[in-house]
Design a protein around this motif. Structure first.
Motif, PDB file in Angstrom:
ATOM      1  N   LEU A   1     -27.970 -17.347  21.802  1.00  0.00           N
ATOM      2  CA  LEU A   1     -27.157 -17.116  22.989  1.00  0.00           C
ATOM      3  C   LEU A   1     -25.672 -17.029  22.646  1.00  0.00           C
ATOM      4  O   LEU A   1     -24.940 -16.214  23.199  1.00  0.00           O
ATOM      5  CB  LEU A   1     -27.414 -18.238  23.987  1.00  0.00           C
ATOM      6  N   GLU A   2     -25.218 -17.871  21.723  1.00  0.00           N
ATOM      7  CA  GLU A   2     -23.798 -17.919  21.406  1.00  0.00           C
ATOM      8  C   GLU A   2     -23.317 -16.705  20.628  1.00  0.00           C
ATOM      9  O   GLU A   2     -22.113 -16.503  20.469  1.00  0.00           O
ATOM     10  CB  GLU A   2     -23.486 -19.207  20.640  1.00  0.00           C
TER      11      GLU A   2
ATOM     12  N   LYS B   1     -31.685 -14.788  32.299  1.00  0.00           N
ATOM     13  CA  LYS B   1     -32.112 -14.109  31.078  1.00  0.00           C
ATOM     14  C   LYS B   1     -32.781 -15.100  30.137  1.00  0.00           C
ATOM     15  O   LYS B   1     -32.335 -16.236  29.994  1.00  0.00           O
ATOM     16  CB  LYS B   1     -30.915 -13.459  30.377  1.00  0.00           C
ATOM     17  N   LEU B   2     -33.837 -14.625  29.488  1.00  0.00           N
ATOM     18  CA  LEU B   2     -34.578 -15.423  28.511  1.00  0.00           C
ATOM     19  C   LEU B   2     -34.488 -14.738  27.160  1.00  0.00           C
ATOM     20  O   LEU B   2     -34.778 -13.550  27.038  1.00  0.00           O
ATOM     21  CB  LEU B   2     -36.048 -15.563  28.927  1.00  0.00           C
ATOM     22  N   GLY B   3     -34.066 -15.487  26.135  1.00  0.00           N
ATOM     23  CA  GLY B   3     -33.940 -14.923  24.797  1.00  0.00           C
ATOM     24  C   GLY B   3     -34.875 -15.597  23.812  1.00  0.00           C
ATOM     25  O   GLY B   3     -35.008 -16.830  23.810  1.00  0.00           O
ATOM     26  N   LEU B   4     -35.539 -14.790  22.981  1.00  0.00           N
ATOM     27  CA  LEU B   4     -36.413 -15.280  21.916  1.00  0.00           C
ATOM     28  C   LEU B   4     -35.856 -14.815  20.581  1.00  0.00           C
ATOM     29  O   LEU B   4     -35.558 -13.623  20.409  1.00  0.00           O
ATOM     30  CB  LEU B   4     -37.843 -14.759  22.099  1.00  0.00           C
TER      31      LEU B   4
ATOM     32  N   ILE C   1     -35.052 -20.380  21.105  1.00  0.00           N
ATOM     33  CA  ILE C   1     -35.265 -19.873  22.460  1.00  0.00           C
ATOM     34  C   ILE C   1     -34.059 -20.281  23.304  1.00  0.00           C
ATOM     35  O   ILE C   1     -33.470 -21.348  23.087  1.00  0.00           O
ATOM     36  CB  ILE C   1     -36.579 -20.433  23.058  1.00  0.00           C
ATOM     37  N   ASP C   2     -33.650 -19.421  24.246  1.00  0.00           N
ATOM     38  CA  ASP C   2     -32.505 -19.740  25.099  1.00  0.00           C
ATOM     39  C   ASP C   2     -32.711 -19.173  26.495  1.00  0.00           C
ATOM     40  O   ASP C   2     -33.480 -18.229  26.696  1.00  0.00           O
ATOM     41  CB  ASP C   2     -31.201 -19.219  24.487  1.00  0.00           C
ATOM     42  N   LEU C   3     -31.997 -19.752  27.448  1.00  0.00           N
ATOM     43  CA  LEU C   3     -32.119 -19.352  28.845  1.00  0.00           C
ATOM     44  C   LEU C   3     -30.765 -19.476  29.518  1.00  0.00           C
ATOM     45  O   LEU C   3     -30.043 -20.463  29.325  1.00  0.00           O
ATOM     46  CB  LEU C   3     -33.138 -20.237  29.561  1.00  0.00           C
TER      47      LEU C   3
ATOM     48  N   THR D   1     -28.891 -22.950  28.208  1.00  0.00           N
ATOM     49  CA  THR D   1     -29.538 -23.928  27.341  1.00  0.00           C
ATOM     50  C   THR D   1     -30.181 -23.198  26.175  1.00  0.00           C
ATOM     51  O   THR D   1     -30.626 -22.051  26.316  1.00  0.00           O
ATOM     52  CB  THR D   1     -30.575 -24.756  28.119  1.00  0.00           C
ATOM     53  N   GLU D   2     -30.224 -23.867  25.041  1.00  0.00           N
ATOM     54  CA  GLU D   2     -30.722 -23.216  23.830  1.00  0.00           C
ATOM     55  C   GLU D   2     -31.284 -24.261  22.871  1.00  0.00           C
ATOM     56  O   GLU D   2     -30.764 -25.372  22.777  1.00  0.00           O
ATOM     57  CB  GLU D   2     -29.595 -22.439  23.154  1.00  0.00           C
TER      58      GLU D   2
END
Length: 379
Positions: free
Chosen positions: A137-138, A221-224, A241-243, A259-260
């Protein structure tokens, strides 16, 4: 003589007239066909004053038993200058320097970004050079719009292991629209950090990030993230994983949440230990981190004051959870005032509160509170 002089005059006049005309069978150059080089410059100024609550703990978190810690300081955190040029309708070049790195040994520093992108279409684009791989995410936003005082501890640790921060390599990225929008990026990098003469070995870091747009009205958004690499002959991995979500509250108020969590091999720690002192193989050396960051934003829009934000990031981080198991918990409450919109001017006041399971004197694993006043401006 008069006839010859008259003929010479006609010839000379004809030559000059011909020189002033366009050549036959050749179209004149159009101004639109001449490529124009457009270069845009922008930058970031970021300065801070910091002081440690414990006079025996310096600004880097190192505990001193002799009472000689430097516990307060004015500092230039970042002085960035970026140049970008769109050399065609599909190709752009970016260069980013951090001039604040000159205050210390600038070796392997100063130059941060230096890459070229080619945009084929919205689905497939290419990048090559030195850049931040998309592995969390960052990596999706610059530090000047971060909702805390700085990047998280896990960002620094995974950067040191070649997954984040500035790396040399190439990537393919794009987006697919639909019921669930998807952004993706596949990256291969050297994995030995920025501004190196060459790769430290023949192994490469292969990583990917896939981001799903789950809820449009909440901007959720959801990141994998996942990656595999080979370092000094050893196979390593990292995953995360992040949201993120933006929740509108009452008028002018909004709650932003991110959050991550990540986990992977800490091969930097493994290779930094003497062979005789290692406990097991590289698979036994792993890092783990997770953070939760709520940010309450009030859009005040009063004269030049655009907004006021309140945030408090909580982070749990362990650089070697299978051995020492001395996790670090960090709380970062912060208040921020935004001026001139999009953080063109910003004042931040915050404190970084570190708590370790076991305090180790004369090391950086020691409880402390670091108070920070930071000002920044975009150029």
């Amino acid at each position: 003589m008069r006839t010859i002089s008259f003929l010479l005059l006609l010839i000379i006049t004809g030559i000059f007239n011909a020189a002033g005309q366009e050549p036959l069978n050749q179209e004149p150059l159009k101004k639109e066909s001449i490529p124009k080089l457009n270069i845009a410059f922008n930058g970031l100024f970021q300065a801070r004053y910091a002081f440690s609550n414990d006079k025996n703990v310096d600004l880097n978190g190192l505990h001193h038993t002799d009472g000689k810690a430097i516990y307060n300081d004015f500092d230039l955190k970042r002085v960035r200058l970026q140049a970008s040029s769109k050399i065609s309708d599909r190709t752009e070049v970016f260069i980013l320097l951090n001039l604040a790195d000159f205050k210390s040994d600038p070796e392997n520093k100063v130059l941060e970004n230096a890459f070229i992108t080619y945009r084929l279409n919205p689905y497939i684009n290419f990048r090559m050079g030195q850049f931040r791989p998309a592995f969390g995410l960052e990596d999706m936003y610059p530090v000047d719009v971060i909702k805390s005082m700085d990047y998280s501890n896990q960002y620094t640790a995974f950067g040191n292991n070649g997954w984040q921060s500035f790396q040399m390599g190439a990537s393919i990225f794009g987006a697919v629209k639909g019921i669930i929008p998807v952004h993706y990026e596949f990256t291969v990098v050297n994995g030995n950090n920025r501004n190196q003469v060459m790769d430290s070995d023949n192994g490469k870091h292969f990583s990917s990030r896939i981001e799903f747009g789950l809820e449009k009205c909440l901007d959720m958004k959801l990141g994998l993230n996942g990656g595999l690499a080979r370092v000094a002959g050893n196979g390593v991995y990292a995953a995360g994983i992040d949201l993120t979500a933006k929740i509108p509250l009452i008028k002018k108020w909004a709650l932003e949440i991110e959050t991550e969590g990540k986990q992977g091999n800490n091969h930097t720690l493994f290779h930094g230990i003497d062979t005789a002192s290692r406990l097991g193989n590289i698979s036994q050396y792993q890092i783990r981190g997770v953070y939760f960051l709520p940010n309450l934003r009030y859009a005040i829009n009063y004269h030049r004051l655009n907004s006021i934000e309140f945030s408090c990031r909580y982070e749990y981080f362990d650089k070697d959870f299978k051995h020492g198991h001395n996790p670090r918990e960090t709380y970062t409450p912060m208040i921020s005032a935004e001026f001139l919109k999009t953080y063109n001017a910003r004042i931040q006041l915050g404190v970084t509160i570190d708590r370790y399971k076991h305090q180790l004197p004369a090391t950086a694993q020691y409880n402390n509170e670091l108070f920070i006043v930071q000002v920044q401006s975009r150029l």
